[in-house]
Design an enzyme around this catalytic site. Structure first.
Site, PDB file in Angstrom:
ATOM      1  N   SER A 176       1.116  -1.112  -0.036  1.00 23.86           N
ATOM      2  CA  SER A 176      -0.015   0.075   0.219  1.00 23.86           C
ATOM      3  C   SER A 176       0.852   1.345   0.215  1.00 23.86           C
ATOM      4  O   SER A 176       1.945   1.277   0.399  1.00 23.86           O
ATOM      5  CB  SER A 176      -1.105  -0.015   1.141  1.00 23.86           C
ATOM      6  OG  SER A 176      -1.531   1.324   1.476  1.00 23.86           O
ATOM      7  N   TYR A 188      -2.356  -0.213   9.653  1.00 29.07           N
ATOM      8  CA  TYR A 188      -2.428  -0.969   8.473  1.00 29.07           C
ATOM      9  C   TYR A 188      -1.212  -0.460   7.472  1.00 29.07           C
ATOM     10  O   TYR A 188      -0.389  -1.568   6.978  1.00 29.07           O
ATOM     11  CB  TYR A 188      -3.731  -0.581   7.587  1.00 29.07           C
ATOM     12  CG  TYR A 188      -3.747  -1.128   6.335  1.00 29.07           C
ATOM     13  CD1 TYR A 188      -4.120  -2.496   6.120  1.00 29.07           C
ATOM     14  CD2 TYR A 188      -3.434  -0.161   5.406  1.00 29.07           C
ATOM     15  CE1 TYR A 188      -4.249  -3.007   4.580  1.00 29.07           C
ATOM     16  CE2 TYR A 188      -3.519  -0.809   3.899  1.00 29.07           C
ATOM     17  CZ  TYR A 188      -3.883  -2.101   3.596  1.00 29.07           C
ATOM     18  OH  TYR A 188      -4.022  -2.473   2.359  1.00 29.07           O
ATOM     19  N   LYS A 192       2.064  -2.823   6.456  1.00 32.34           N
ATOM     20  CA  LYS A 192       2.433  -2.902   4.717  1.00 32.34           C
ATOM     21  C   LYS A 192       3.894  -2.646   4.627  1.00 32.34           C
ATOM     22  O   LYS A 192       4.555  -3.005   3.766  1.00 32.34           O
ATOM     23  CB  LYS A 192       1.545  -2.192   4.086  1.00 32.34           C
ATOM     24  CG  LYS A 192       0.321  -2.826   4.013  1.00 32.34           C
ATOM     25  CD  LYS A 192      -0.070  -3.984   3.292  1.00 32.34           C
ATOM     26  CE  LYS A 192      -1.313  -4.415   2.992  1.00 32.34           C
ATOM     27  NZ  LYS A 192      -1.418  -5.760   2.131  1.00 32.34           N
TER      28      LYS A 192
END
Length: 252
Positions: free
Chosen positions: A143, A156, A160
């Site tokens: 991401s 998150y 990543k």
């Protein structure tokens, strides 16, 4: 569409819709057979139909971080299609939205388990079952939030970033016969990313030089390239696919 992936077999995790399904479709379009995974049999059956049926695709239902499910998908790929040339770690979760300082730590542990540890487990099992002897290529779906701060989805992004590091380490360890790369999208119009643009898509896309959010096919084409022989001298890279938004100050 080319046939540069003819005769190859891929596993694409989290592929009943969105980016995973677009990756699987692009691989099929270029001649590969795919095993797609997701949690429910019904959505996988729909995906297999969209991919052209059982001559081209097989669905194996289960949770991406379940070792027994991983074993089953890998065994089915090899027994059904005869090889396991490619792995696409697409499954990712982000069950929380808000400041990291308020993050539930139980949820944080689960995000690490699915986004990082499960991805590594898939690689280990694919390596032992096929790629160690035959070679292959792996793509991890990362991401843009892994390389620039993303308020409210920060943890998150942190997982990543760890996935990017895992990608680099695996590329060093598994060369020369196995290549490992990652693709890092900005906001792509999927159900997973709805909270980032729903009701304000024009505003959300304003900072992008290309003036639109991503589509799943934008990522599918890059993943297929990274798996193909056309990227034969590329490994350990995280390829940003973001419509140019990382070039703009203050962009989301």
């Amino acid at each position: 569409m080319s046939s540069r992936l003819a005769g190859k077999t891929a596993i694409v995790t989290g592929a009943s819709r969105g980016i995973g399904l677009a990756v699987a479709q692009r691989l099929v379009d270029e001649g590969a057979r795919v095993v797609v995974t997701a949690r429910t049999k019904e959505t996988l059956a729909e995906a297999v139909a969209l991919l052209g049926g059982t001559d081209h695709a097989l669905g194996v239902a289960g949770k991406a971080d379940n070792p027994a499910h991983q074993d089953e998908a890998i065994q089915q790929a090899i027994s059904t299609f005869g090889s396991l040339d490619f792995l696409v770690n697409n499954t990712g979760i982000n069950p929380t939205y808000g400041p990291m300082v308020e993050l539930d730590l139980g949820a944080a542990r689960k995000v690490v388990e699915v986004n990082c540890i499960a991805a590594l487990s898939w690689v280990q099992k694919a390596y032992r079952a096929w790629m160690k002897e035959h070679g292959g290529a792996i793509v991890n779906v990362s991401s843009l939030s892994s390389i620039r701060a993303a308020p409210n989805v920060g943890f998150y992004g942190a997982t990543k970033a760890m996935l990017n590091s895992i990608t680099e380490l695996l590329a060093v360890e598994l060369g020369p016969n196995i290549r490992v790369n990652a693709v890092a999208p900005a906001v792509v119009k999927t159900r997973f990313a709805t909270a980032l643009y729903e009701g304000r898509e024009d505003e959300a896309s304003r900072a992008y030089p290309l003036k639109r959010l991503g589509l799943p096919d934008d990522i599918g084409s890059v993943a297929a390239f990274l798996l193909s022989p056309d990227s034969g001298w590329i490994t350990g890279q995280t390829v940003v696919v973001d419509g140019g938004v990382s070039l703009t100050a203050g962009a989301e």
